[in-house]
Design a protein around this motif. Structure first.
Motif, PDB file in Angstrom:
ATOM      1  N   ILE A 180      36.543   5.846 -10.965  1.00 48.56           N
ATOM      2  CA  ILE A 180      37.874   6.170 -10.433  1.00 48.56           C
ATOM      3  C   ILE A 180      38.616   6.967 -11.511  1.00 48.56           C
ATOM      4  CG2 ILE A 180      40.070   5.238  -9.612  1.00 48.56           C
ATOM      5  CD1 ILE A 180      38.514   2.698  -8.791  1.00 48.56           C
ATOM      6  N   TYR A 181      38.960   8.194 -11.209  1.00 49.00           N
ATOM      7  CA  TYR A 181      39.627   9.061 -12.194  1.00 49.00           C
ATOM      8  C   TYR A 181      41.077   9.305 -11.795  1.00 49.00           C
ATOM      9  CZ  TYR A 181      35.120   9.712 -14.268  1.00 49.00           C
ATOM     10  OH  TYR A 181      33.922   9.471 -14.901  1.00 49.00           O
ATOM     11  N   LEU A 182      41.959   9.087 -12.758  1.00 46.39           N
ATOM     12  CA  LEU A 182      43.393   9.251 -12.509  1.00 46.39           C
ATOM     13  C   LEU A 182      43.928  10.364 -13.413  1.00 46.39           C
ATOM     14  CD1 LEU A 182      44.331   5.470 -12.850  1.00 46.39           C
ATOM     15  CD2 LEU A 182      43.699   6.648 -10.751  1.00 46.39           C
ATOM     16  N   SER A 183      44.796  11.184 -12.879  1.00 42.51           N
ATOM     17  CA  SER A 183      45.431  12.217 -13.698  1.00 42.51           C
ATOM     18  C   SER A 183      46.860  11.757 -13.987  1.00 42.51           C
ATOM     19  CB  SER A 183      45.439  13.549 -12.941  1.00 42.51           C
ATOM     20  OG  SER A 183      46.042  14.535 -13.740  1.00 42.51           O
ATOM     21  N   LEU A 184      47.194  11.622 -15.268  1.00 38.81           N
ATOM     22  CA  LEU A 184      48.493  11.048 -15.642  1.00 38.81           C
ATOM     23  C   LEU A 184      49.524  12.119 -15.989  1.00 38.81           C
ATOM     24  CD1 LEU A 184      47.472   8.005 -17.889  1.00 38.81           C
ATOM     25  CD2 LEU A 184      47.640   8.140 -15.404  1.00 38.81           C
ATOM     26  N   TYR A 192      39.761   4.960 -14.739  1.00 37.72           N
ATOM     27  CA  TYR A 192      40.582   3.753 -14.678  1.00 37.72           C
ATOM     28  C   TYR A 192      40.059   2.715 -15.677  1.00 37.72           C
ATOM     29  CZ  TYR A 192      42.728  -0.492 -12.845  1.00 37.72           C
ATOM     30  OH  TYR A 192      43.415  -1.670 -12.735  1.00 37.72           O
ATOM     31  N   GLY A 193      38.735   2.667 -15.820  1.00 37.32           N
ATOM     32  CA  GLY A 193      38.131   1.716 -16.754  1.00 37.32           C
ATOM     33  C   GLY A 193      38.639   1.912 -18.177  1.00 37.32           C
ATOM     34  N   LYS A 194      38.938   3.150 -18.530  1.00 38.06           N
ATOM     35  CA  LYS A 194      39.345   3.462 -19.895  1.00 38.06           C
ATOM     36  C   LYS A 194      40.795   3.040 -20.187  1.00 38.06           C
ATOM     37  CE  LYS A 194      38.777   7.352 -23.091  1.00 38.06           C
ATOM     38  NZ  LYS A 194      38.394   8.756 -23.234  1.00 38.06           N
TER      39      LYS A 194
END
Lengths: 357, 273
Positions: free
Chosen positions: B229-233, B263-265
């Motif tokens: 799951i990749y999120l752009s902040l 998300y894991g990071k």
């Protein structure tokens, strides 16, 4: 070698050696503006001086640090004309000589050299500055900083300086840390000095163990020690004085300043502080660090988590200036001590304050 | 030494009105060699602004394979963007970058993708979709959930018809819709109840923090690891190079280590989401 230089009988002090320091500073003054510890009304400050007799030689830290000169509060980045920036043809900086820089501040300076390695303005200032470290050793078991560090055999080889002067009761001992330093010492007529080769900020023996211990304490503490951070958030005035005096604080913002002529001006860089509520504000008004508790934790994260993670060196050099200037007596060493305790054994608010001397 | 603070002038070639408060700007660096050297990955951003006013981070939203121009979708929300909205075709915007790490597309192209975009956070998804349409990685399918407050807030509306031929596009509006509207009504998480998700899925999300909170809660019901799951902040940025500290989260800098994080990071970092 270093330790052997520290102690001999009091009668062995060679006073004429002091002349060598004057010779060195006089030589350096010819081409550099000398910045040295000078007594002012409210303490000893690094300030510009021409009079060598006004320089204070002591083991005390100056109230301010090198950052006032190598990373000034306001820095001009570009001129602008209309809708475009004018790139500087070359990066210039005044020739400065910073004398009397403690080992603690040299550590912070090494950190700056890493952080601003791609910044042409900082590099120009660094290239035009000669840094002369100084340590006056008062007693054989002298420690410095809030982490009670001692001078060790390999201390100097992990610091960036041009010249280092060790002032012990065996006299003055000179070290060169760069070709610039070697040249200055030689030209000043000082032949008895030792070359120290800079081998990087991290010791061969591995990571700084105090840094590792503090990293573990701080990293997830906003969850584990939430109450402590909230207490600190209630007490902290968010005045930002700690970040102004901190030699490892370097956060900044950029702004435009208009000039006299229409559509001309300068783009400048100014010091900022993460204690101000606008620090994390994005367009639309949302502030990610919306409480003082979050902001003070953010400051500790910078010192004890972010810098160690990024550069493997401590982000706090333990100078204690933040303790000295805090108007509500928040003591970083007491906070770290509390973070090392299990939550059930946390002290009351009062114990986080600095001890009365 | 390269000056990390220097921004290059870029000319506005085209302005397309996207919504009442958003415009799509097609830009080209005035210096041909700067334009030629400008390559970016989906998810990367630039620092853009007007000299004399200020600058801020903006996601690039054109195809990363387009080399002669690049697009920024800019919503009128603060001082700088309000000024940008007064500019016309032929005017200059100053741009430096690209910055940060984008989406790990080589890894992501091994999986089907779910793109979750909320409001103007959807901007960066356009690059992913346009690249997908041009590249069409073998065997990969894409589902897109795009949620906005009201119908007029949809960005890139005139491209929906083309996109629908290539991706499984689902559009949802929060406010009451008109009868016969082709959009779903509700919030973006309602689409999880209406649409069957693809198998072997990775997720790319960009939107307000509140959207992340509820979408992440829904994604727990699916066999998708936190690393997929990749999120752009979004954060305030002044330097773009990991120095000024404004964008720091825990041990990371959103400008340098992000803006895209798995998300894991970041799930254990105070205040990251």
């Amino acid at each position: 070698m270093l330790n052997n230089l520290l102690y001999t009988k009091e009668c062995d002090i060679i006073y004429p050696m002091k002349t060598n320091l004057k010779k060195l500073l006089k030589y350096i003054q010819q081409e550099h503006k000398l910045i040295a510890p000078i007594k002012k009304d409210h303490g000893v400050f690094l300030s510009q001086t021409k009079d060598l007799n006004k320089i204070i030689l002591s083991s005390q830290l100056t109230e301010n640090s090198f950052k006032d000169f190598l990373f000034p509060q306001e820095q001009e980045l570009f001129d602008f004309k209309g809708a475009e920036l004018v790139k500087p043809k070359q990066y210039t900086a005044p020739g400065l000589a910073l004398f009397g820089i403690s080992i603690i501040d040299l550590r912070a300076l090494s950190l700056y050299a890493q952080v601003f390695r791609h910044d042409p303005y900082f590099q120009a200032r660094g290239n035009n500055t000669i840094v002369i470290g100084y340590l006056k050793v008062a007693t054989p078991d002298q420690t410095f900083g809030i982490f009670k560090e001692r001078l060790e055999e390999d201390t100097l080889e992990h610091l960036e300086f041009d010249v280092f002067v060790l002032d012990s009761n065996t006299g003055l001992h000179f070290f060169s840390g760069s070709p610039k330093g070697q040249k200055a010492l030689t030209q000043a007529g000082i032949e008895d000095f030792e070359n120290v080769e800079y081998v990087g900020p991290v010791k061969e023996s591995g990571l700084d163990q105090t840094m590792v211990a503090n990293y573990k304490k701080v990293k997830n503490s906003f969850k584990t020690h939430r109450k402590l951070w909230e207490e600190l958030g209630k007490r902290c005035l968010a005045c930002g004085k700690c970040s102004l005096v901190c030699p490892t604080c370097f956060c900044f913002s950029t702004h435009y300043k208009f000039g006299q002529k229409k559509k001309t001006g300068k783009k400048v860089l100014n010091w900022d502080t993460c204690f101000y509520s606008e620090f994390s504000r994005v367009a639309g008004g949302h502030k990610f660090l919306d409480t003082v508790a979050k902001r003070i934790f953010f400051w500790y994260e910078h010192k004890f988590v972010r810098i160690p993670d990024e550069l493997s060196i401590p982000g706090c050099v333990g100078c204690g200036r933040c303790i000295k200037v805090c108007p509500v007596a928040i003591d970083i060493s007491r906070v770290l001590a509390e973070l090392g305790k299990p939550v059930s054994k946390l002290a009351s608010r009062k114990t986080l304050k600095k001890k009365k001397s | 030494m390269k000056n990390p603070y220097y921004s290059h002038p870029a000319k506005i070639l085209k302005i397309r009105k996207e919504s009442p408060d958003s415009n799509l700007y097609t830009l080209q660096f005035k210096e041909a060699k700067i334009q030629k050297a400008f390559h970016f990955h989906p998810g990367q951003f630039v620092m853009a602004g007007i000299v004399g006013y200020g600058e801020g981070p903006f996601d690039i939203c054109s195809s990363s394979m387009e080399t002669t121009t690049f697009d920024l979708s800019i919503r009128k929300v603060g001082k700088i963007t309000q000024k940008i909205h007064t500019l016309e075709v032929g005017d200059t915007i100053s741009v430096r970058g690209p910055y940060g790490h984008g989406f790990p597309m080589t890894k992501l192209n091994q999986k089907n993708l779910l793109l979750l975009g909320g409001g103007c956070g959807f901007v960066t998804m356009r690059t992913v979709i346009l690249d997908y349409i041009k590249q069409k990685p073998k065997g990969q399918k894409i589902q897109v959930f795009f949620g906005v407050r009201s119908e007029k807030d949809f960005l890139f509306r005139q491209e929906f018809a083309t996109w629908s031929k290539h991706v499984d596009l689902h559009l949802i509006i929060a406010e009451a819709k008109e009868k016969k509207s082709r959009y779903h009504q509700g919030v973006i998480t309602d689409l999880f109840d209406k649409v069957k998700l693809l198998d072997n899925l990775a997720v790319i999300a960009c939107g307000p923090p509140i959207m992340y909170k509820f979408c992440l809660a829904r994604l727990k019901d699916y066999p998708i690891s936190d690393e997929d799951i990749y999120l752009s902040l979004e954060r305030r940025m002044d330097c773009g190079t990991g120095v000024c500290q404004h964008c720091a989260i825990g041990p990371y800098y959103v400008c340098k280590d992000g803006p895209v994080f798995s998300y894991g990071k970041i799930k254990d970092i105070q205040g990251a989401i």
